[in-house]
Motif scaffolding. Structure first.
Motif, mmCIF file in Angstrom:
data_model
loop_
_atom_site.group_PDB
_atom_site.id
_atom_site.type_symbol
_atom_site.label_atom_id
_atom_site.label_comp_id
_atom_site.label_asym_id
_atom_site.label_seq_id
_atom_site.Cartn_x
_atom_site.Cartn_y
_atom_site.Cartn_z
ATOM 1 N N LYS A 169 35.859 18.207 30.578
ATOM 2 C CA LYS A 169 36.468 16.724 30.916
ATOM 3 C C LYS A 169 35.463 16.206 32.065
ATOM 4 O O LYS A 169 35.775 14.897 32.075
ATOM 5 C CB LYS A 169 37.119 17.784 32.151
ATOM 6 N N LYS A 170 34.581 16.863 32.945
ATOM 7 C CA LYS A 170 33.595 15.660 32.929
ATOM 8 C C LYS A 170 32.880 14.751 32.133
ATOM 9 O O LYS A 170 32.867 12.776 32.947
ATOM 10 C CB LYS A 170 32.955 16.708 33.769
ATOM 11 N N LEU A 171 32.086 14.903 31.187
ATOM 12 C CA LEU A 171 31.705 14.102 30.450
ATOM 13 C C LEU A 171 32.003 13.043 29.825
ATOM 14 O O LEU A 171 31.793 12.930 28.759
ATOM 15 C CB LEU A 171 30.424 15.547 29.613
ATOM 16 N N THR A 207 35.150 22.729 32.409
ATOM 17 C CA THR A 207 34.824 21.756 33.494
ATOM 18 C C THR A 207 33.743 20.669 33.031
ATOM 19 O O THR A 207 34.124 19.216 33.530
ATOM 20 C CB THR A 207 34.150 22.413 34.736
ATOM 21 N N LEU A 208 32.813 21.059 33.122
ATOM 22 C CA LEU A 208 32.190 20.089 32.113
ATOM 23 C C LEU A 208 31.998 19.209 30.579
ATOM 24 O O LEU A 208 31.770 18.036 31.029
ATOM 25 C CB LEU A 208 30.527 21.000 31.040
ATOM 26 N N THR A 254 33.216 27.327 33.247
ATOM 27 C CA THR A 254 32.436 26.333 32.997
ATOM 28 C C THR A 254 32.290 25.682 32.242
ATOM 29 O O THR A 254 32.052 23.938 32.426
ATOM 30 C CB THR A 254 31.193 27.094 33.316
ATOM 31 N N ILE A 255 32.389 25.492 30.813
ATOM 32 C CA ILE A 255 31.970 24.730 29.377
ATOM 33 C C ILE A 255 33.520 23.944 29.365
ATOM 34 O O ILE A 255 33.438 22.848 30.054
ATOM 35 C CB ILE A 255 32.518 26.020 28.114
ATOM 36 N N ILE A 261 26.479 20.289 25.500
ATOM 37 C CA ILE A 261 27.684 19.491 25.487
ATOM 38 C C ILE A 261 27.791 18.070 25.428
ATOM 39 O O ILE A 261 28.271 17.929 24.788
ATOM 40 C CB ILE A 261 28.902 19.783 27.237
ATOM 41 N N GLU A 308 24.238 25.736 34.556
ATOM 42 C CA GLU A 308 25.238 24.727 34.937
ATOM 43 C C GLU A 308 24.350 23.421 33.813
ATOM 44 O O GLU A 308 25.043 22.814 33.599
ATOM 45 C CB GLU A 308 25.832 24.499 36.123
ATOM 46 N N VAL A 309 23.274 23.814 34.513
ATOM 47 C CA VAL A 309 22.306 22.214 33.895
ATOM 48 C C VAL A 309 21.770 22.265 32.556
ATOM 49 O O VAL A 309 22.552 21.224 31.836
ATOM 50 C CB VAL A 309 21.108 22.135 35.029
ATOM 51 N N GLU A 317 25.360 21.655 29.902
ATOM 52 C CA GLU A 317 26.070 20.442 30.517
ATOM 53 C C GLU A 317 25.007 19.424 29.508
ATOM 54 O O GLU A 317 25.432 18.867 28.546
ATOM 55 C CB GLU A 317 25.273 19.615 32.048
#
Length: 149
Positions: A145-147, A142-143, A139-140, A105, A98-99, A102
């Protein structure tokens, strides 16, 4: 070596070992490959990208089934699904953590100057193309959206 040849070799090994779980997973992969080839109407092999997408789809459906079975306290049905996931994942490229996803992205966002959730589609398209089969779409998403928020 193409995926079809690898699957056939693994099927032979599983048959000799009487490994029913692996055999069931391998037969599912073979079936999906044949369906994908006949869907295009050609006798040619499907592309490597299509093979990865096909394998990811098989893993995703089995994860979902295992989750549902676990929620319903049917571990006897969930365990074979999880075992099949392990067999199918042997044919997928190594998944990024995930790191690592991230970081990729974040680099895409900085290069494109994307900001806000309105840019999500553009970033998702670039990330999906760049990360290919090395990360799940969920996963992509979600990350991204988060960023972007």
């Amino acid at each position: 070596m193409s995926l079809s040849v690898q699957i056939m070799d693994e099927m032979k090994i599983a048959m000799r070992a009487k490994d029913t779980v692996a055999l069931e997973a391998l037969r599912a992969i073979k079936s999906e490959i044949l369906l994908a080839q006949t869907a295009t109407g050609s006798k040619e092999e499907i592309t490597e990208d299509d093979e990865v997408k096909l394998l990811q789809r098989l893993v995703k459906t089995r994860k979902e089934s295992a989750r549902i079975f676990t929620e319903q306290n049917r571990l006897d049905l969930a365990e074979p699904e999880l075992a099949q996931i392990a067999v199918i994942e042997k044919f997928l490229p190594a998944q990024l953590s995930e790191v690592e996803v991230e970081a990729v992205i974040a680099k895409i966002i900085s290069e494109t100057g994307a900001s806000g959730i309105a840019s999500m589609g553009k970033v998702m398209g670039l990330a999906a193309a760049q990360l290919g089969g090395t990360a799940e779409g969920k996963t992509i998403s979600t990350l991204v959206k988060k960023l972007l928020t």
